[in-house]
Design a protein around this motif. Structure first.
Motif, PDB file in Angstrom:
ATOM      1  N   VAL A  76     -13.756 -26.656  -8.919  1.00  0.00           N
ATOM      2  CA  VAL A  76     -15.101 -27.112  -8.534  1.00  0.00           C
ATOM      3  C   VAL A  76     -15.413 -26.580  -7.144  1.00  0.00           C
ATOM      4  O   VAL A  76     -14.517 -26.194  -6.382  1.00  0.00           O
ATOM      5  CB  VAL A  76     -15.219 -28.663  -8.513  1.00  0.00           C
ATOM      6  CG1 VAL A  76     -15.034 -29.240  -9.901  1.00  0.00           C
ATOM      7  CG2 VAL A  76     -14.271 -29.280  -7.510  1.00  0.00           C
ATOM      8  N   CYS A  77     -16.699 -26.565  -6.806  1.00  0.00           N
ATOM      9  CA  CYS A  77     -17.127 -26.189  -5.461  1.00  0.00           C
ATOM     10  C   CYS A  77     -16.498 -27.162  -4.459  1.00  0.00           C
ATOM     11  O   CYS A  77     -16.608 -28.383  -4.617  1.00  0.00           O
ATOM     12  CB  CYS A  77     -18.654 -26.247  -5.377  1.00  0.00           C
ATOM     13  SG  CYS A  77     -19.285 -26.102  -3.702  1.00  0.00           S
ATOM     14  N   ALA A  78     -15.839 -26.640  -3.439  1.00  0.00           N
ATOM     15  CA  ALA A  78     -15.139 -27.489  -2.475  1.00  0.00           C
ATOM     16  C   ALA A  78     -16.105 -28.438  -1.777  1.00  0.00           C
ATOM     17  O   ALA A  78     -15.716 -29.535  -1.372  1.00  0.00           O
ATOM     18  CB  ALA A  78     -14.430 -26.614  -1.442  1.00  0.00           C
ATOM     19  N   ALA A  79     -17.377 -28.035  -1.663  1.00  0.00           N
ATOM     20  CA  ALA A  79     -18.349 -28.877  -0.968  1.00  0.00           C
ATOM     21  C   ALA A  79     -19.026 -29.867  -1.913  1.00  0.00           C
ATOM     22  O   ALA A  79     -18.876 -31.075  -1.764  1.00  0.00           O
ATOM     23  CB  ALA A  79     -19.386 -27.998  -0.277  1.00  0.00           C
ATOM     24  N   CYS A  80     -19.756 -29.360  -2.911  1.00  0.00           N
ATOM     25  CA  CYS A  80     -20.606 -30.261  -3.699  1.00  0.00           C
ATOM     26  C   CYS A  80     -19.972 -30.729  -4.999  1.00  0.00           C
ATOM     27  O   CYS A  80     -20.545 -31.560  -5.695  1.00  0.00           O
ATOM     28  CB  CYS A  80     -21.959 -29.613  -3.964  1.00  0.00           C
ATOM     29  SG  CYS A  80     -21.914 -28.318  -5.213  1.00  0.00           S
ATOM     30  N   GLY A  81     -18.808 -30.185  -5.376  1.00  0.00           N
ATOM     31  CA  GLY A  81     -18.135 -30.652  -6.579  1.00  0.00           C
ATOM     32  C   GLY A  81     -18.674 -30.093  -7.880  1.00  0.00           C
ATOM     33  O   GLY A  81     -18.282 -30.547  -8.955  1.00  0.00           O
ATOM     34  N   THR A  85     -16.669 -22.060  -3.103  1.00  0.00           N
ATOM     35  CA  THR A  85     -17.900 -22.851  -3.116  1.00  0.00           C
ATOM     36  C   THR A  85     -18.922 -22.225  -4.066  1.00  0.00           C
ATOM     37  O   THR A  85     -18.841 -21.042  -4.384  1.00  0.00           O
ATOM     38  CB  THR A  85     -18.549 -22.938  -1.718  1.00  0.00           C
ATOM     39  OG1 THR A  85     -18.686 -21.610  -1.199  1.00  0.00           O
ATOM     40  CG2 THR A  85     -17.739 -23.766  -0.760  1.00  0.00           C
ATOM     41  N   CYS A  86     -19.888 -23.039  -4.496  1.00  0.00           N
ATOM     42  CA  CYS A  86     -20.946 -22.522  -5.368  1.00  0.00           C
ATOM     43  C   CYS A  86     -21.934 -21.711  -4.535  1.00  0.00           C
ATOM     44  O   CYS A  86     -21.871 -21.718  -3.307  1.00  0.00           O
ATOM     45  CB  CYS A  86     -21.656 -23.665  -6.077  1.00  0.00           C
ATOM     46  SG  CYS A  86     -22.709 -24.651  -5.004  1.00  0.00           S
ATOM     47  N   ARG A  87     -22.851 -21.032  -5.212  1.00  0.00           N
ATOM     48  CA  ARG A  87     -23.755 -20.140  -4.499  1.00  0.00           C
ATOM     49  C   ARG A  87     -24.644 -20.921  -3.506  1.00  0.00           C
ATOM     50  O   ARG A  87     -24.872 -20.485  -2.392  1.00  0.00           O
ATOM     51  CB  ARG A  87     -24.625 -19.376  -5.496  1.00  0.00           C
ATOM     52  CG  ARG A  87     -24.906 -17.969  -5.005  1.00  0.00           C
ATOM     53  CD  ARG A  87     -25.956 -17.269  -5.827  1.00  0.00           C
ATOM     54  NE  ARG A  87     -25.655 -17.364  -7.260  1.00  0.00           N
ATOM     55  CZ  ARG A  87     -26.589 -17.196  -8.201  1.00  0.00           C
ATOM     56  NH1 ARG A  87     -27.839 -16.975  -7.866  1.00  0.00           N
ATOM     57  NH2 ARG A  87     -26.263 -17.275  -9.462  1.00  0.00           N
ATOM     58  N   ASP A  88     -25.101 -22.100  -3.919  1.00  0.00           N
ATOM     59  CA  ASP A  88     -25.967 -22.890  -3.028  1.00  0.00           C
ATOM     60  C   ASP A  88     -25.244 -23.310  -1.759  1.00  0.00           C
ATOM     61  O   ASP A  88     -25.782 -23.244  -0.661  1.00  0.00           O
ATOM     62  CB  ASP A  88     -26.449 -24.159  -3.736  1.00  0.00           C
ATOM     63  CG  ASP A  88     -27.546 -23.831  -4.733  1.00  0.00           C
ATOM     64  OD1 ASP A  88     -28.265 -22.838  -4.499  1.00  0.00           O
ATOM     65  OD2 ASP A  88     -27.645 -24.555  -5.736  1.00  0.00           O
ATOM     66  N   CYS A  89     -24.015 -23.767  -1.912  1.00  0.00           N
ATOM     67  CA  CYS A  89     -23.278 -24.256  -0.739  1.00  0.00           C
ATOM     68  C   CYS A  89     -22.867 -23.095   0.171  1.00  0.00           C
ATOM     69  O   CYS A  89     -22.778 -23.271   1.384  1.00  0.00           O
ATOM     70  CB  CYS A  89     -22.069 -25.063  -1.167  1.00  0.00           C
ATOM     71  SG  CYS A  89     -22.532 -26.617  -1.943  1.00  0.00           S
ATOM     72  N   ARG A  90     -22.624 -21.920  -0.420  1.00  0.00           N
ATOM     73  CA  ARG A  90     -22.296 -20.756   0.398  1.00  0.00           C
ATOM     74  C   ARG A  90     -23.474 -20.441   1.312  1.00  0.00           C
ATOM     75  O   ARG A  90     -23.321 -20.097   2.464  1.00  0.00           O
ATOM     76  CB  ARG A  90     -22.015 -19.558  -0.513  1.00  0.00           C
ATOM     77  CG  ARG A  90     -20.879 -18.681  -0.052  1.00  0.00           C
ATOM     78  CD  ARG A  90     -20.527 -17.684  -1.145  1.00  0.00           C
ATOM     79  NE  ARG A  90     -20.062 -18.354  -2.359  1.00  0.00           N
ATOM     80  CZ  ARG A  90     -20.233 -17.873  -3.592  1.00  0.00           C
ATOM     81  NH1 ARG A  90     -20.875 -16.743  -3.803  1.00  0.00           N
ATOM     82  NH2 ARG A  90     -19.759 -18.538  -4.626  1.00  0.00           N
TER      83      ARG A  90
HETATM   84 ZN   LIG Z   1     -21.583 -26.395  -4.055  1.00  0.00          ZN
END
Ligand SMILES: [Zn+2]
Ligand SMILES: [Zn+2]
Length: 243
Positions: free
Chosen positions: A52-57, A66-71
């Motif tokens: 999962v994305c380390a930030a938003c899960g 991380t996912c593209r948005d969180c990057r």
């Molecule tokens: Zn994310």
């Protein structure tokens, strides 16, 4: 016996005597079955995957940190977010029974599932205070309860978290988010919450609890208010994650 105790015993008796059906497929449940789903549907519940994305899960089937948005912009006001399950059809049926057919008894079962998954996320271990996303009083009256509060209470009891009751409230009744885009959700939620009692949140690491996380705009907005009121850190943990 106190009135509450008698009512509880009555409810228990009713539950034991009424035939119960799987919340997803409608199959009759064995009378000793404590789960609200039949074994086949229960087996189809999907725990949040390892990647999962380390930030938003957000589940990341192809891996990556991380996912593209969180990057692009970082997780915003939340340090991180995790969920117990992916929001799939079986969980959707369960949540529907819980929220709209007044199956408050499901809170205990869902809360214990949340507590079981919680141990998978050592990154959340520091957040020892839990706070439910508040509903507007009008909506809570209509439904009879706040589903996030019931989940938070059931989770806190089992995961040894200290529950901050009434730490925040809704300032206005926001229109439902379901049909809104990510950006519109953000605008829709702006200024929706206020901290009712700053002393409850100051210098604490707080875990926001909700049923479903979609774009995180609601959780992010609540985290903003908690930070403004002096919270040391804010993360989120939800029953379900909508991919
Ligand atoms: Zn994310
Ligand atoms: Zn079933």
């Amino acid at each position: 016996m106190k009135k509450g105790t008698i009512q509880k015993a009555g409810k228990w008796l009713l539950n034991a005597l009424l035939p119960r059906a799987c919340a997803h497929c409608g199959t009759d449940l064995h009378y000793l079955e404590s789960a609200p789903l039949c074994p086949a549907c229960a087996a189809r519940l999907e725990p949040l995957p390892e990647l999962v994305c380390a930030a938003c899960g957000l589940p990341l089937p192809d891996g990556g940190a991380t996912c593209r948005d969180c990057r692009g912009r970082g997780p915003g006001q939340l340090d991180l977010a995790r969920s117990a399950f992916v929001f799939n059809p079986e969980l959707r049926s369960l949540l529907h029974s819980f929220k709209y057919r007044a199956r408050e008894d499901l809170a205990a079962w869902l809360g214990s599932e949340m507590a079981r998954s919680f141990t998978r996320f050592p990154e959340l271990a520091d957040y020892s205070f839990a706070a439910a996303v508040p509903l507007h009083p009008a909506r809570s009256r209509e439904r009879g309860f706040n589903q996030a509060e019931l989940l938070a209470a059931a989770l806190a009891e089992r995961a040894n978290l200290f529950l901050l009751r009434g730490a925040a409230r809704r300032r206005r009744n926001t229109p439902t988010q379901t049909a809104l885009s990510r950006d519109k959700r953000r605008v829709n939620m702006a200024g929706a919450f206020e901290v009712a009692d700053p002393a409850l949140v100051q210098d604490r690491k707080i875990l926001l609890i909700d049923d479903v996380a979609t774009t995180l705009s609601t959780l992010d907005e609540l985290a903003r208010e908690f930070r403004k009121a002096g919270a040391k850190a804010v993360a989120a943990y939800t029953l379900a994650r909508e991919p």
